[in-house]
Each structure stands twice: as C-alpha cells, then as structure tokens.
Scaffold this active site. Structure first.
Site, short mmCIF file in Angstrom:
data_model
loop_
_atom_site.label_atom_id
_atom_site.label_comp_id
_atom_site.label_asym_id
_atom_site.label_seq_id
_atom_site.Cartn_x
_atom_site.Cartn_y
_atom_site.Cartn_z
N ASP A 95 -6.25 5.45 0.96
CA ASP A 95 -6.28 4.07 0.48
C ASP A 95 -7.70 3.49 0.61
OD1 ASP A 95 -4.07 1.66 0.18
OD2 ASP A 95 -5.87 0.96 1.22
N HIS A 125 0.83 -1.21 0.00
CA HIS A 125 0.00 0.00 0.00
C HIS A 125 0.87 1.26 0.00
CE1 HIS A 125 -3.84 -2.14 0.71
NE2 HIS A 125 -3.05 -3.01 1.32
C1 G50 Z 1 -4.67 -8.03 0.95
C2 G50 Z 1 -5.05 -9.25 1.43
C3 G50 Z 1 -6.20 -9.86 0.97
C4 G50 Z 1 -6.99 -9.23 0.00
C5 G50 Z 1 -6.59 -7.98 -0.51
C6 G50 Z 1 -5.44 -7.39 -0.02
C7 G50 Z 1 -7.47 -7.39 -1.55
C8 G50 Z 1 -7.19 -6.05 -2.15
C9 G50 Z 1 -8.46 -5.27 -2.31
O1 G50 Z 1 -5.02 -6.20 -0.48
O2 G50 Z 1 -8.44 -7.99 -1.90
C10 G50 Z 1 -9.03 -4.73 -1.05
C11 G50 Z 1 -9.98 -3.73 -1.18
C12 G50 Z 1 -10.56 -3.19 -0.05
C13 G50 Z 1 -10.26 -3.64 1.22
C14 G50 Z 1 -9.33 -4.63 1.37
C15 G50 Z 1 -8.69 -5.19 0.22
O3 G50 Z 1 -10.87 -3.09 2.28
O4 G50 Z 1 -4.31 -9.88 2.35
O5 G50 Z 1 -8.09 -9.83 -0.46
#
Ligand code: G50
Ligand code: UDP
Length: 460
Positions: free
Chosen positions: A116, A22
């Site tokens: 984010d 991120h």
């Molecule tokens: C990290 C993780 C599992 C996961 C994701 C990760 C995503 C990304 C998209 O980034 O799916 C996402 C969008 C909004 C949100 C969280 C994640 O609140 O370990 O699935």
C-alpha cells in the site's frame, strides 16, 4: 516462481495497510490474480484495528483456499489517543524489520511484492535489499496521486504558503487543484501524520517498480495523463489504472435485503460515510430530519464511533426515540456493517449520499448509482471533485469539511430531492457504469494494463 506445464507463473505477495478502505482493494486484487492463474500469498498484519477487517479476512480465505495466508505479527501496540487507523499504520511500519524472515521462508520464491502507498517507506528498502520488484497499490484517486507525488516538492517550496483559499496549487507551472480541495493537515504549518506520511511515502513510491491505481482511464483521463506524461514528476514510475477493482463473489451476502426487494426501482437513497467516519451527534440528527423531510426512501448506515469495537450504544440512544420512529416509516436504518456492494447493486437503489472515500466512488461507478457528495476529511474533497466533473454526482461545496458547520435538515432534504429527481444525472451515471465495465472487460484499458503486468511478471 513456479511452473505449470513448463510455463513459468508469477508468485505475488500482497501486504495491505490498516482499515477496510485499504484492505478491500487488496482482497479484490488478490481475487483478480487468482482468476488469472497468478500464485498469491496474502500477508495479513495481525491484529487488525476493526472487527470488520478480521471478519472480511476469514470469509475471504475460506472462499479462496488457493491463496496462502501469512500472518504478520506486529509489535505490541501502544495505546494512544491518536487516530487508531493512522497509529496502526505506524505500527505496521515499525514492525517492518520482522518482514525479511517471513519473505525468505516463502516458496516458491517471490516474483513481485505489492504493498500500500502508506507503507512504501518501510517496505521498499527491505524488498530492494533482496532485489524483489515492488509495486504500490494506490487506493485513492489518480487526482489525489498528482498531489501525493508532488507533495515533497510542494512542501519544500512556498507553493502551499500564502495562497488565498481560492488559489490554485501549481507544480512546475502545472495547475494541480484549488487549495480548497487539499486535505487540511497537508496545509498546516505544524507537523502531523499526513504531512509526514506524504513526504516519506511519496519519496519512496517513486523508487517502486510501478504504481497500480484503482481507477480507470476514461474516468480520470486528465490526472493519469498528467502523471504518465511526466508533467507531475520528470521521471515517474509507470502508473497503471486497473479499476474499478470488481467485488469478488463471497462479498455478496444477500442478507438484509428483504426490505429493498419491496421498493420501486431506483427509488432508494443509500446513506453511508464509509468505514471510519463518525458524524457528530447533532449532525447525525439533522441528517435524520433531512432524510425524513426529503420524502425519499432510504437505507441509512449510522456510524457513531470511528472503530466498530468501541461502539456499544444503541441506535435509539444515538438518534433519539422520536426521530427513530419517524425514520422507520420511510427507511431502513442500521448501525452495523452492511455489504455495500449488495446495496449498490440492488435495482431499488438510485442514489448514494456518500463521503466519497475512493472505494465508495468506484463502487458507485461500477453500479451506475449517482452520488450526492458530502466529503468530510482527508482526500474526500479531491474525490468529490472528480465525481462532480465526470458527472457521477453533485456536490454542495458550501457544506464544508466535517465539523465546520452544522448543515440543516431542511437543506439536506432539498439536495436529496434534487439529486433523486435528476433524470439527466441518472442517465449519465448509467453511461459511466458501461464505461467502468468496458474498462475491466476483455480488451478494456484496465484489463490490458493488468494483463501486460502479469505477462511481464511471468518472465521474472
Ligand atoms: C485517509 C485519510 C486522509 C487522507 C487520505 C486517506 C489520503 C489518501 C492518499 O487515505 O489522502 C494517501 C496517500 C499516501 C499516504 C496517505 C494517504 O501516505 O484519513 O488524506
Ligand atoms: N463498506 C461496507 N459497509 C459499510 C461501510 C463501508 O461494505 O457499512 C465498504 C465500502 O463498500 C468500501 C469500504 O468499506 O469498500 C470503505 O472504503 P471507502 O474508501 O469508501 O471509505 P473509508 O471507509 O476508507 O473512509
């Protein structure tokens, strides 16, 4: 807002979430803004989870003295056994009430706030209260965004239940993706962080002024179209593809590369599962066997624990003495942070065995390096599917999610040989590299998207 020669200039504040996956795209976006004369304040949640994040921040602020850093001191963290990155995201959100005094002290006053997608529900109510236009930087794929934006509606219907594994998830008769790609926690009946996060954040992201996404039009034409044409949500916020976010200069270290300099062009496979994925010990060892048996040269980043500070073990303890000796014959093996950009941009590197974290996918596209996809968790199968469809790489779907099965060294070796020997894939990825550079080059789709946003912000 500030003025320069009578012209108004936007002042943008950026607030990233936890983890390098991120932080890095936020730093790259900040560097792009500086290059376009946007005034930037970068808010850094303090402390960070990993050492790598705090090191990246120090290097970044040393290289960009024109960017103002504001430390956002978080409430005291509670120790728990939960995923350290997810629990840090919760902590940043629960410290949200400390943001208003920090924002009101900024001069000149802000034109725009960018945060984010994982923090939207904590940030947007605060910025709405002071009428500050707020954008969301989505750090995963546009394909993942189609699922994210529709998740509250899907979770409130029966669309996720009673589906065969091969079943397709649909929203308003639009086919989104097969169930098999969806991050498993999103399909569980019981409550978990990801489900809660998708419902809460998605519900707020749709109230944002717009979404920026680190992808490019020719790479994810279909998913971007589905969102912007109102097929996923009736009235979506505008989604602007601004990627691939290019690495900034101080990311390049030119250390560690002596070994690579001596290898033939395109002959080396780079192996890494990103910043927060540790494979099981037995799978690490099978991977080692696979790398040796494949006959390919390789650079292998071994990760033994989720958070870097907690990884005190020596490499030899992790992979064993015998394997360690054999691995050294053909490859370079490290158990520390490497500058991935340096490796992917090196002419010796021809392939990337990757977990398909979205930043890694964009970096592979940027450098024209083909991917052998081995998604482990979360959004990675969705991303691997994008990679395979666009022709940036191959994916052995039967390897499953992390821990589902032990993939043998022999099978890994065979797939590495196939990928490294795949001449048509090599040529295809060079075409994707060209498309990526065109997108961010002058007049390209991502360049135009960002230019239009900034000229709008300059009027605020
Ligand atoms: C990290 C993780 C599992 C996961 C994701 C990760 C995503 C990304 C998209 O980034 O799916 C996402 C969008 C909004 C949100 C969280 C994640 O609140 O370990 O699935
Ligand atoms: N990265 C790196 N060196 C490492 C491991 C990761 O530079 O040893 C970088 C990588 O280039 C990418 C980010 O860290 O920019 C990881 O993000 P990604 O989305 O690929 O995966 P995540 O770590 O979030 O699972």
């Amino acid at each position: 807002m500030s003025s320069s020669g009578g012209r108004k200039l936007a002042h943008v504040a950026l607030l990233p979430s936890a983890g390098m996956g991120h932080l890095t795209p936020f730093l790259r976006l900040a560097a792009l803004f500086v290059a376009r004369n946007v005034q930037v304040t970068f808010i850094t949640p303090h402390p960070t989870v990993s050492l790598t994040e705090s090191q990246a921040l120090s290097t970044f602020f040393a290289s960009f003295p024109q960017i103002k850093q504001k430390q956002f001191h978080l409430l005291q963290a509670e120790k728990n056994s939960f995923d350290p990155f997810f629990s840090h995201i919760e902590l940043i959100k629960s410290s949200g009430h400390l943001l208003p005094p920090l924002l009101s002290a900024l001069t000149p006053s802000l034109s725009v706030f960018i945060t984010d997608m994982t923090l939207a529900s904590a940030v947007i109510p605060i910025t709405q209260a002071i009428s500050l236009p707020t954008y969301v930087l989505f750090t995963s794929s546009a394909k993942m965004m189609t699922l994210f934006l529709s998740y509250p509606a899907l979770a409130g219907s029966r669309a996720l239940d009673d589906l065969e594994e091969t079943g397709v998830i649909k929203i308003r008769n639009l086919e989104l993706m097969p169930k098999s790609l969806v991050p498993p926690p999103l399909l569980q009946k019981s409550d978990n962080f990801l489900k809660k996060s998708f419902v809460e954040e998605s519900g707020k992201v749709i109230e944002s002024s717009g979404i920026l996404v680190n992808t490019f039009v020719s790479f994810e034409f279909e998913s971007l179209g589905k969102i912007n044409d109102g097929e996923v949500l009736e009235r979506p916020p505008s989604v602007v593809a601004i990627g691939p976010l290019p690495p900034y200069d101080s990311e390049k270290s030119r250390l560690q590369l002596a070994w690579l300099d001596d290898q033939p062009a395109g002959s080396v496979l780079y192996v890494s599962f990103g910043s927060r994925t540790a494979l099981a010990r037995d799978q690490i060892r099978e991977l080692g066997v696979g790398l040796i048996t494949s006959g390919s040269r390789f650079v292998w980043v071994v990760k033994n624990s989720i958070v870097d500070k907690e990884d005190g073990q020596e490499l030899e303890e992790v992979i064993g003495h015998e394997l360690m000796e054999r691995v050294k014959e053909k490859g370079l093996i490290v158990k520390s942070w490497v500058q991935q950009e340096d490796i992917l941009s090196h002419p010796a590197v021809g392939g990337f065995l990757s977990h398909c974290g979205w930043n890694s996918v964009m970096e592979a596209a940027w450098n024209g390096v083909r991917i052998l996809a081995w998604p482990q968790n979360g959004d990675q199968k969705v991303n691997a599917d994008v990679v395979e469809r666009i022709g940036l790489g191959t994916w052995v779907r039967s390897w499953g999610w992390s821990g589902e099965k032990l993939v043998s060294g022999a099978e890994i070796a065979e797939r590495i040989r196939e990928c490294m020997g795949n001449e048509s894939l090599r040529i295809q990825t060079l075409g994707i590299k060209e498309d990526a550079r065109k997108a961010v080059g002058f007049g390209g789709s991502s360049d135009k998207g960002l230019t239009e946003l900034i000229s709008m912000w300059n009027q605020f």
